[in-house]
Design an enzyme around this catalytic site. Structure first.
Site, short mmCIF file in Angstrom:
data_model
loop_
_atom_site.label_atom_id
_atom_site.label_comp_id
_atom_site.label_asym_id
_atom_site.label_seq_id
_atom_site.Cartn_x
_atom_site.Cartn_y
_atom_site.Cartn_z
CB SER A 1 -6.21 -4.84 8.77
OG SER A 1 -6.26 -4.80 10.17
NE ARG B 1 -4.39 -0.43 13.79
CZ ARG B 1 -3.08 -0.51 14.05
NH1 ARG B 1 -2.26 -1.01 13.15
NH2 ARG B 1 -2.59 -0.08 15.19
CD GLN B 2 0.06 -0.30 10.51
OE1 GLN B 2 0.21 0.67 11.25
NE2 GLN B 2 0.47 -1.52 10.83
CB THR B 3 -2.14 6.24 6.58
OG1 THR B 3 -1.81 5.54 5.39
CG2 THR B 3 -1.92 7.73 6.38
CD GLU C 1 -10.74 -1.36 5.89
OE1 GLU C 1 -10.58 -0.42 6.68
OE2 GLU C 1 -11.23 -2.46 6.21
CD GLN D 1 0.44 -0.70 3.24
OE1 GLN D 1 1.16 -1.46 2.62
NE2 GLN D 1 0.34 -0.77 4.54
CE LYS E 1 -11.37 12.00 8.03
NZ LYS E 1 -12.84 12.02 7.77
#
Lengths: 153, 739, 267
Positions: free
Chosen positions: B517, B520-522, B704, B481, B700
């Site tokens: 997943s 959330r990682q950003t 997804e 990603q 944000k």
């Protein structure tokens, strides 16, 4: 049996069972893991290699049938540490995500542009229709190839 | 040294910085799980159940054990520790415990000198089954009380009634993440009783906890290492071969490698939950929602995995990005003998989005409103209560703006194309131009950011500044990603330093970064990098008496006061951070409270060409307006939007795992169809920047969103073209053709 | 024997006679899937893709090892159309018409064309020499043919009178690289229309009743085409499986056949 071929300009031999796939032999016998094992049934293009001028899924090529062939894999595309213009264009346009399909796209692009430097968009879509990408939705890849077609690279 | 011109650091936030792993991936030199190799390693293979439900009558491993080259054959009796695993509820046997509960359930594992021998040994094992009737209907399972979780939402007045009533039943089938890289891993004994694991994963710390439990080992004895991942999309959030490969390595004392083939991969990871949803929307004459009543069942398959959280998401997002004061939801996720379901991109929000957007379209149609107008009238925004939990929306939620921006994207040429590759049926040449009908459809989708329901959600990052530049140490998993890229960008922008390197850490080196997943990682690992970078910068500025850090060093009122070499002269400077998002709450028994950390919204418009007689579809164009908070790397965001749309298009018209009596009938890429370049539409994207109330620079997570509302938009467009109800995805040719 | 790459037909036939257990390899696009995913291990392999005789394509004789990539650019319109739908460019560079015939999958895209033009299958063995088999005597069941264990398919033989027009279409849910739910070839010759379909029976079939009906029409009206499509739908013998349903396959068979007749008429 022993199979001898020229891979990325270098003569290589491997002791194999004739029925093994070229992909397996590249990855497990010759240390060339760049060609990927995603589906092993010719439905994704991740293992694409050029054999005697033909772009093939190496998972479907029986290695016994490769004696004396000339093979180009993704490891043979860059010039040393300098990316090939195809690779550079894909990188610049953001065409790499997980990267598992990337070697296959690089090979198909190399094969396509060698035969047809200026394909139109539909021809490009069709030429890459055997290369599945699960991450990018192809947009960035298509933009990279558009740029290459425009450059006449 | 003279005062230099301080230029903004290159490749900081907002730029299309290139991926640090791009060159290796393009050259074939990037090491994925399936590429790992160590001299002297053994090869593992797995015996699986051919039945979805069966009693193991006999299991005789002797013929495999005595084979030349076979080093270990292990069964459930050999599991050293806890015999089961599971990240929420440890209910799945590491190896079959006497009853197989799904097709492909692992029964025995083998390690041998080479792959041929390992596979032959699996074949040689004598196994006899007594087939049992499989439970395959989630409604029946629910009626029998076989559920992983039941959710009830009671908000508002049960007697509230609207003048317009729309009722519908919707169904979504099983989508597979189908990452191109297979499940793969290498376990290496450390020589002192422990083991190093290099297995494809989205979250090595949650793997680690489950692995040590089943191995019966101390945390320090097992180290999980990040390894190259060929895509994930949720498929790698749960354990697959991790414990198996470790058991084989520990038993043999030798490195062991397991790589799943494609069919095993389909059997070996969790799927998107199939869902049945019964909806009743009541609205006033203006189209404003008065009450929404929903009953739904998800099929969780044979083991729990993340079904608890998926059901919560499906329940909380059951109305979508719309206001409604009276909401009543009864939801359950059933235990069956179907393939285990778990995480897949969108995580419960995908299924309900198809249902609620179908309902909104029907509401618009009944009232004679444009589909986007009915959505405008109900749009949820900051300060509004979420229709389900009543949680007040904090921070940004530009629902109205995504609608407006979506409409500003130019429509494609109205003419039906001439080239057959642009028509339904493609190179199959099925469809003459005059058999084509065009349709346009719209959909919006809502998703939570990061983990919800009081989960202690955090990410740890350690930054180390050395004379060579900045190192980012984290266990966060890059799945493609672009987290590696944006974390480097964040660090560059905060610290003003260009030389930044991402260094993956194993479970012994740093604490959890949480899962890659939940979009959330950003925000989480990106947020941790941001916070650590700010801390590091302030520490340096304070120590060297400056007011600005740049690539040259520390400046004070425009004067360079210390070069970077001087700054690190006494050794590396470190900053560790454990970053948490704002706390969330367990909802009460009626689903009320503040379970979420934040929300993200997106809108999609699909233009499709349909051959109604044959039921074939060519998606012409999909446009999207996406709430991004702040675009840290616009190119990477567009890559996520386009890639997510491809998966949404796939789910709308072709991607389905077909299961009969619990058995997957199409576990190959010949029959599980993923969109190709000739199926993928042109995509137009608009990024809407309204900063989030937490996370780096207001960004944000958007991983997804593109899969959530692209699917219903495509189906809406097919409905618009054909007039068919189409209450199920994927839409099949026979559904459109009506045969 | 492990592996023999035969450079000419007689070498291949000798090996075939001597090693009846060995399997034939042309493009590998079917056999290697068995090797990779079903762990099939051939007792021996005779590769024929380099046999000169099998690569020749002259006039009415198409060598069995001619690849889809070559057929795609060839003069036979429906054959070129169908070749373009087979797998991906990578598959078409390897896969062959002879391989398609040998595998005899109900979904084989080359087979309706062979049925529509009434082609014959030329096979050879060391002992009995060359044998020519009518297509409807060659395909006898799902992946089942009348090829003898010592024989090799050498060519597809085209009839003396080729159709004036020929059209192919194939239904799948993906726009490329997809196994047919239904595939269809309609050929129009001096004697009228011939309609062949695949994926709707264990073997490729002709819709003889529908042919008879449409060929009896003096001028083809819309109503006649509707009736023709109905008969085609009635005549096929599809099953329901994970790729499609019986009802849809019947429906699509009629639609495709009708559209292809219209395309032939417009040609």
């Amino acid at each position: 049996m022993i199979v001898t071929f020229t891979i990325n300009g270098e003569e290589r031999s491997a002791t194999v069972a004739g029925w093994e796939s070229l992909l397996t032999v590249l990855r497990d016998n010759l240390g060339l893991a760049g060609s990927k094992n995603a589906c092993e049934q010719g439905e994704c293009g991740s293992c694409s290699v050029i054999v005697d001028g033909a772009n093939l899924c190496s998972c479907l090529v029986m290695v016994g049938d490769c004696e004396g062939t000339t093979i180009t894999t993704v490891e043979g595309i860059a010039h040393g540490s300098v990316l090939h213009p195809i690779q550079q264009a894909i990188l610049d346009e953001g065409g790499v995500q997980c990267g598992f399909c990337t070697p296959g796209f690089v090979i198909t692009a190399a094969h396509l542009f060698a035969a047809n430097p200026n394909p139109d968009e539909e021809a490009m879509r069709e030429a890459f229709s055997g290369n599945i990408c699960r991450c990018t939705g192809y947009g960035a890849l298509l933009r990279a190839f558009d740029r290459l077609a425009g450059d006449g690279t | 040294m003279t005062v230099g011109t301080k230029e903004r650091v290159a490749a900081g936030i907002g730029e299309n910085a290139p991926r640090p792993d791009g060159v290796a991936k393009l050259s074939g030199n990037f090491a994925y799980g399936s590429d790992l190799w160590i001299d002297g390693m053994l090869w593992g293979a797995t015996l699986r159940s051919p039945y979805a439900h069966a009693r193991l009558v006999e299991l005789d491993i002797t013929p495999a054990v005595v084979m030349s080259g076979v080093r270990a054959v292990l069964t459930q009796d050999d599991v050293p520790g806890r015999p089961t695993f599971g990240q929420v509820e440890p209910d799945q046997p590491v190896l079959c415990d006497g009853v197989a509960r799904y097709w492909g359930e692992p029964v025995a594992i083998v390690a041998a000198d080479d792959q041929e021998t390992a596979r032959a040994a699996v074949e040689a094992i004598i196994v006899e089954w007594e087939p049992l009737p499989p439970v395959t209907d989630p409604d029946q399972a629910r009626a029998a009380g076989e559920t992983y979780r039941d959710m009830v939402i009671r908000r508002g007045d049960a007697d509230a009634a609207g003048s317009v009533v729309i009722e519908g039943e919707y169904e979504t089938a099983i989508q597979d993440q189908a990452p191109l890289g297979p499940e793969a891993g290498l376990a290496i004994p450390d020589g002192s009783g422990g083991v190093d694991l290099h297995v494809t994963s989205q979250w090595i710390h949650i793997d680690h906890a489950q692995i040590i439990a089943s191995l019966g080992m101390e945390p320090d004895d097992v180290r999980c290492h990040p390894v190259g991942i060929g895509g994930a999309f949720g498929a790698r959030e749960d354990i697959s071969l991790h414990i198996h490969v470790a058991m084989l390595a520990l038993r043999t004392g030798r490195p062991v490698r397991i790589v799943y083939d494609r069919t095993e991969s389909f059997a070996g990871h969790v799927k998107r939950h199939p869902a049945r949803m019964r909806y009743r929307h009541e609205a006033d004459d203006e189209g404003r929602l008065v009450k929404v009543t929903v009953d739904m069942v998800l099929d969780g398959g044979a083991y729990a995995h993340t079904s608890h959280a998926v059901l919560a998401n499906a329940s909380f997002f059951t109305v979508g990005p719309y206001k409604c004061d009276n909401v009543f939801v009864d939801a359950a996720v059933s235990r069956t003998n179907n393939p285990p379901a778990g995480a897949m991109r969108g995580f419960g929000a995908v299924q309900v989005c198809f249902a609620y957007e179908s309902q909104m379209d029907r509401l618009a149609e009944v009232l004679g409103l444009h589909p986007l107008e009915v959505r405008r009238r109900n749009a949820l925004g900051p300060g509004d209560p979420l229709a389900t939990s009543g949680q007040i929306v904090e921070g940004s939620l530009p629902t109205l703006r995504v609608i407006d921006e979506l409409e500003s994207i130019p429509m494609p040429d109205a003419a039906i194309p001439d080239d057959p590759r642009r028509l339904p049926g493609g190179t199959g040449l099925t469809t003459p131009k005059d058999a084509v009908v065009r349709g346009v459809g719209f959909a919006l989708g809502l998703k939570n950011l990061a983990f919800s329901e009081a989960f202690d959600d955090f990410s740890e990052v350690l930054l180390i500044l050395t004379p060579a530049g900045l190192e980012i140490h984290t266990a966060a998993i890059e799945v493609g990603q672009g987290l590696v890229t944006i974390c480097e960008q964040i660090a560059r922008t905060v610290l003003g330093i260009e030389a930044v390197a991402w260094l993956s850490a194993d479970t012994s080196q740093i604490g959890s970064a949480g899962s890659t997943s939940a979009s959330r990682q950003t925000q989480m690992t990106g947020g941790a990098v941001y916070e650590a970078a700010v801390g590091l910068r302030d520490k340096i500025l304070q120590q060297f008496g400056g007011d600005e850090l740049t690539n040259d060093g520390v400046y004070d009122r425009g004067e360079l006061v210390a070069t970077l070499d001087a700054v690190t002269a006494d050794g590396p400077i470190e900053q560790w951070v454990r970053y948490r998002h704002p706390p969330t709450e367990e909802p009460d028994e009626f689903g009320q409270g503040n379970p979420h950390a934040g929300f993200v919204v997106a809108a999609h418009r699909a233009v499709v060409d349909v051959d109604p007689e044959l039921g074939l579809v060519r998606v012409v164009q999909i446009d999207t307006a996406q709430d991004v908070g702040k675009a840290l790397n616009p190119q990477a965001i567009v890559g996520q939007l386009e890639g997510g749309i491809a998966q949404g298009v796939g789910f709308a018209i072709m991607e389905e795992l077909i299961v009969e009596d619990g058995v997957i009938l199409n576990p190959t890429f010949t029959d599980y169809l993923i969109p190709t370049l000739l199926d993928m539409p042109d995509v137009g994207s608009r990024l809407i920047e309204e900063p989030a109330h937490w996370g780096p620079f207001g960004a944000k997570g958007i991983g997804e969103s593109p899969t959530i509302s692209s699917t219903p938009a495509v189906v809406a467009a097919i409905r618009a073209a054909t007039g068919r109800p189409l209450n199920r995805v994927p839409v099949r040719p026979q559904d459109i053709a009506g045969v | 024997m492990d592996f023999l790459a035969a450079g000419d037909l007689s070498t291949a036939l000798d090996a075939r006679a001597e090693h009846p257990e060995a399997e034939l390899l042309a493009g590998g696009t079917d056999l290697m899937v068995e090797v990779n995913l079903s762990y099939h291990r051939p007792a021996g392999v005779i590769a024929v893709r380099s046999c000169e005789e099998l690569l020749e394509w002259e006039g009415r004789r198409i060598g069995a090892a001619v690849t889809w990539a070559r057929l795609e650019d060839g003069p036979h319109r429906a054959l070129a159309q169908l070749a373009r739908t087979i797998g991906s460019p990578q598959i078409r560079a390897a896969g062959t018409l002879g391989g398609n015939v040998a595998t005899a999958s109900p979904a084989g895209d080359g087979l309706p064309w062979i049925a529509a033009i009434d082609a014959e299958i030329e096979v050879a063995s060391q002992r009995r020499g060359t044998r020519i088999i009518a297509w409807d005597e060659f395909f006898v069941g799902v992946k089942e043919t009348t090829l003898a264990p010592d024989e090799i398919i050498t060519a597809i033989l085209l009839p003396e009178h080729m159709p004036v027009s020929q059209e192919f279409a194939k239904v799948g849910v993906r726009n490329v690289m997809v196994i047919a739910m239904v595939n269809c070839v309609v050929a129009r010759g001096e004697d009228g229309f011939r309609v062949a379909l695949g994926s709707v029976a264990p073997v490729p079939i002709r819709a003889y009743r529908a042919e008879e009906m449409i060929n009896a029409e003096t001028s083809i009206s819309d109503a006649a085409l509707t009736e023709f499509a109905r008969i085609v739908s009635d005549e096929v013998r599809p099953i329901s499986d994970h790729r499609s349903t019986e009802a849809y396959r019947r429906h699509a068979s009629g639609v495709l056949a009708r559209r292809l007749v219209e395309r032939c008429l417009a040609a």
